[in-house]
Design a protein around this motif. Structure first.
Motif, mmCIF file in Angstrom:
data_model
loop_
_atom_site.group_PDB
_atom_site.id
_atom_site.type_symbol
_atom_site.label_atom_id
_atom_site.label_comp_id
_atom_site.label_asym_id
_atom_site.label_seq_id
_atom_site.Cartn_x
_atom_site.Cartn_y
_atom_site.Cartn_z
ATOM 1 N N LEU A 32 0.755 -1.082 -0.033
ATOM 2 C CA LEU A 32 -0.099 0.040 0.139
ATOM 3 C C LEU A 32 0.831 1.337 0.087
ATOM 4 O O LEU A 32 1.680 1.439 0.777
ATOM 5 N N THR A 33 0.539 2.036 -0.907
ATOM 6 C CA THR A 33 1.514 3.396 -1.033
ATOM 7 C C THR A 33 0.242 4.654 -1.286
ATOM 8 O O THR A 33 0.082 5.141 -2.410
ATOM 9 N N PRO A 34 -0.272 4.771 -0.063
ATOM 10 C CA PRO A 34 -1.501 6.129 -0.241
ATOM 11 C C PRO A 34 -0.897 7.296 -0.863
ATOM 12 O O PRO A 34 -1.609 7.978 -1.291
ATOM 13 N N SER A 35 0.421 7.400 -0.449
ATOM 14 C CA SER A 35 0.951 8.778 -0.976
ATOM 15 C C SER A 35 0.934 8.978 -2.465
ATOM 16 O O SER A 35 1.250 10.076 -3.085
ATOM 17 N N VAL A 36 0.801 7.889 -3.371
ATOM 18 C CA VAL A 36 0.655 8.125 -4.716
ATOM 19 C C VAL A 36 -0.431 8.860 -5.160
ATOM 20 O O VAL A 36 -0.413 9.802 -5.955
ATOM 21 N N GLU A 37 -1.577 9.046 -4.479
ATOM 22 C CA GLU A 37 -2.976 9.493 -4.521
ATOM 23 C C GLU A 37 -3.140 11.057 -3.430
ATOM 24 O O GLU A 37 -3.792 11.837 -3.706
ATOM 25 N N ASP A 38 -2.381 10.866 -2.362
ATOM 26 C CA ASP A 38 -2.350 11.645 -0.986
ATOM 27 C C ASP A 38 -1.112 12.269 -0.713
ATOM 28 O O ASP A 38 -0.375 11.810 -0.016
ATOM 29 N N SER A 39 -0.849 13.317 -1.407
ATOM 30 C CA SER A 39 0.578 14.031 -1.160
ATOM 31 C C SER A 39 0.853 14.478 0.622
ATOM 32 O O SER A 39 1.781 15.031 0.596
#
Length: 525
Positions: A373-380
């Motif tokens: 999971l890499t939420p920072s791809v969509e949520d900077s």
């Protein structure tokens, strides 16, 4: 504290806060006591690696919660109080050991094109599968958001559906039964099994049939849904609602005893000896394995004690959090792909062997099955500018042959093996791209949050012995505990773990009824 509240609630996970929010809307004063220094339970976001990197300690996606009346009908005005969801597209990207992959898109035509790379027949079967699930999912959703035993029996509910008899059989089968019989290509089977086991249930277990549809269907419908700012955005919005209605939340208040007077629970006592009393009721989200130690055995009765004694933890997670200078870039035709939700599915046979490791207390490091999971791809907002945070999850038993303490010896090796496997498909994630890491074994998860008993973040197994009217204990599944005045919510109650809000809403329905109030009148007043 000398002030008395109408309701005292032990635990500040999202379900406890949902219960408190509904009770506050009804005009009851609520005191919520949280053992840790931060609210949220397993919906927490913390700086686990480096300053500015906001990692979700357990839950990351809230896909099921979007179907709850709490959110979908805004029974609690969470959007007004700052909660916002991001629908990541691609919805998921899952890779296989031969280097192939399936990318799932919100556009089902694009998803079917991905499946058709392996089998056109399977692509059409998948499309039909999603259509059929959407037609019946409201029935299963209604059961989730109704106190256990209060809805009509499933057979009666399904009798109104044109495929009711088929679905009655499907839900009793295992997810693997359905996947194996319906699809022909092993990649597609592995892809769907990877989704089906996403709620930490063995895909080969009878009674998991709907998981062949629900988990992948939720991603197909909503994408890999993440709350903007991190999983803690949900409890933070709930906190604002609770406080708006006069509620109080105190942290660093671990409850260790129930106060009983004349056989009734009238409050709680914390580890420091401070007592908090309730006029009407005490609500607990403390794990039932610990709750039974907070009152004399005779107060619980033989049935409840036996139910707690035989309560099983189910599967447990192994998690490594990374602060990185770039996201995993998965190799795809024509380039690379960063994605919020990714997986390494391996083969169906490898996934089905996970149960053997739990049976024998062994750690299977060959070809690990991963959720990445890499939420920072969509949520900077989750990281400093240009940086990323990655969570790598595998599934391993808490109870090892050598004892759970063995995890302290081997966890670094297990994390390294998981990362090595991930790098086969995202080779950019080299050592120099990793800025810091935090490893959490099943034993660590329990140490950090006692509710994660034996490393289970889902409140315990969802086997046929621990679901619906049997959760947590037969005869006590409707949130009323054997001790008058004491109610239970959280993931040890129906419908169990994951971020659903179901246990919190259902507990509020029951308690309000016992207080002579109608839940729906409260919501719509």
């Amino acid at each position: 504290m000398t002030e008395q509240f109408d309701i005292v609630i032990a635990g500040a996970g999202h379900n406890s806060l949902i219960t408190a929010a509904y009770l506050g809307m009804a005009g009851y004063s609520c005191l919520v006591l949280e053992a840790r220094s931060i609210i949220g339970g397993d919906t927490m976001t913390e700086e686990l690696t480096l300053p500015g990197f906001l990692h979700d300690t357990c839950s990351t996606t809230h896909a099921i919660f979007l179907q709850s009346p709490v959110w979908s009908k805004q029974e609690l005005p969470l959007a007004e109080y700052g909660l916002e969801y991001i629908h990541a597209d691609p919805a998921s990207h899952v890779v296989f050991p031969d280097g192939t992959y399936i990318t799932q898109w919100l556009d089902i035509d694009r998803t079917c094109e991905e499946i058709a790379k392996f089998s056109r027949k399977d692509a059409e079967t998948y499309r039909k599968m999603m259509t059929e699930w959407r037609s019946v999912s409201p029935i299963f959703n209604n059961i989730r958001y109704t106190p256990a035993g209060w809805s009509k029996p499933l057979a009666e509910e399904l009798a109104t559906h044109p495929m009711g008899g088929i679905w009655l059989r499907r839900q009793a089968l295992s997810a693997w039964d359905i996947i194996h019989a319906s699809f022909e290509d092993w990649h597609v089977k592995s892809w769907l099994l990877w989704f089906a086991e996403g709620t930490m249930q063995p895909g080969e277990r009878p009674g998991t049939g709907t998981l062949a549809y629900s988990f992948v269907g939720g991603r197909q419908r909503n994408g890999w849904v993440i709350p903007k700012g991190g999983s803690w955005s949900l409890p933070q919005a709930l906190r604002r609602i609770v406080e708006k209605h006069g509620g109080t939340i105190l942290t660093n208040q671990p409850v260790n005893r129930l106060i009983l007077e004349h056989g009734r629970c009238v409050g709680v006592e914390t580890e420091t000896g401070e007592q908090f009393r309730a006029r009407y009721a005490v609500v607990s989200s403390i794990h039932v394995k610990h709750l039974v130690d907070m009152a004399p055995p005779e107060a619980w009765g033989e049935t409840f004690l036996y139910g707690a004694e035989t309560y099983k933890p189910g599967r447990s997670m192994f998690v490594t959090h990374y602060a990185t200078s770039e996201p995993p870039l998965f190799t795809v035709a024509g380039g690379t792909l960063p994605v919020v939700g990714a997986g390494v599915a391996q083969t169906p046979e490898r996934q089905l062997r996970i149960s053997e490791h739990f049976q024998h207390g062994t750690v299977g490091m060959d070809a690990p099955v991963l959720l990445v999971l890499t939420p920072s791809v969509e949520d900077s907002s989750r990281t400093p500018a240009g940086k990323h945070m990655v969570k790598v999850i595998s599934v391993h038993p808490y109870e090892l042959r050598e004892g759970p303490e063995q995890w302290d010896t081997i966890k670094t090796e297990v994390a390294a093996r998981d990362l090595e496997e991930l790098r086969k498909y995202a080779p950019n994630l080299t050592d120099e791209k990793i800025l810091a890491a935090e490893i959490r074994s099943p034993l660590d998860l329990e140490r950090i949050n006692r509710h994660n008993w034996h490393g289970s973040c889902h409140g315990g197994d969802l086997s046929p012995a621990q679901v619906e009217t049997l959760r947590p204990v037969p005869g006590y599944a409707q949130h009323r505990m054997p001790i008058p005045g004491l109610y239970q919510t959280g993931s040890t109650t129906h419908p169990g773990g994951s971020v659903t809000g179901g246990p919190g809403r259902n507990a509020a329905i029951v308690l309000l009824k016992d207080l002579g109030r109608d839940f729906h009148e409260v919501v719509h007043s």
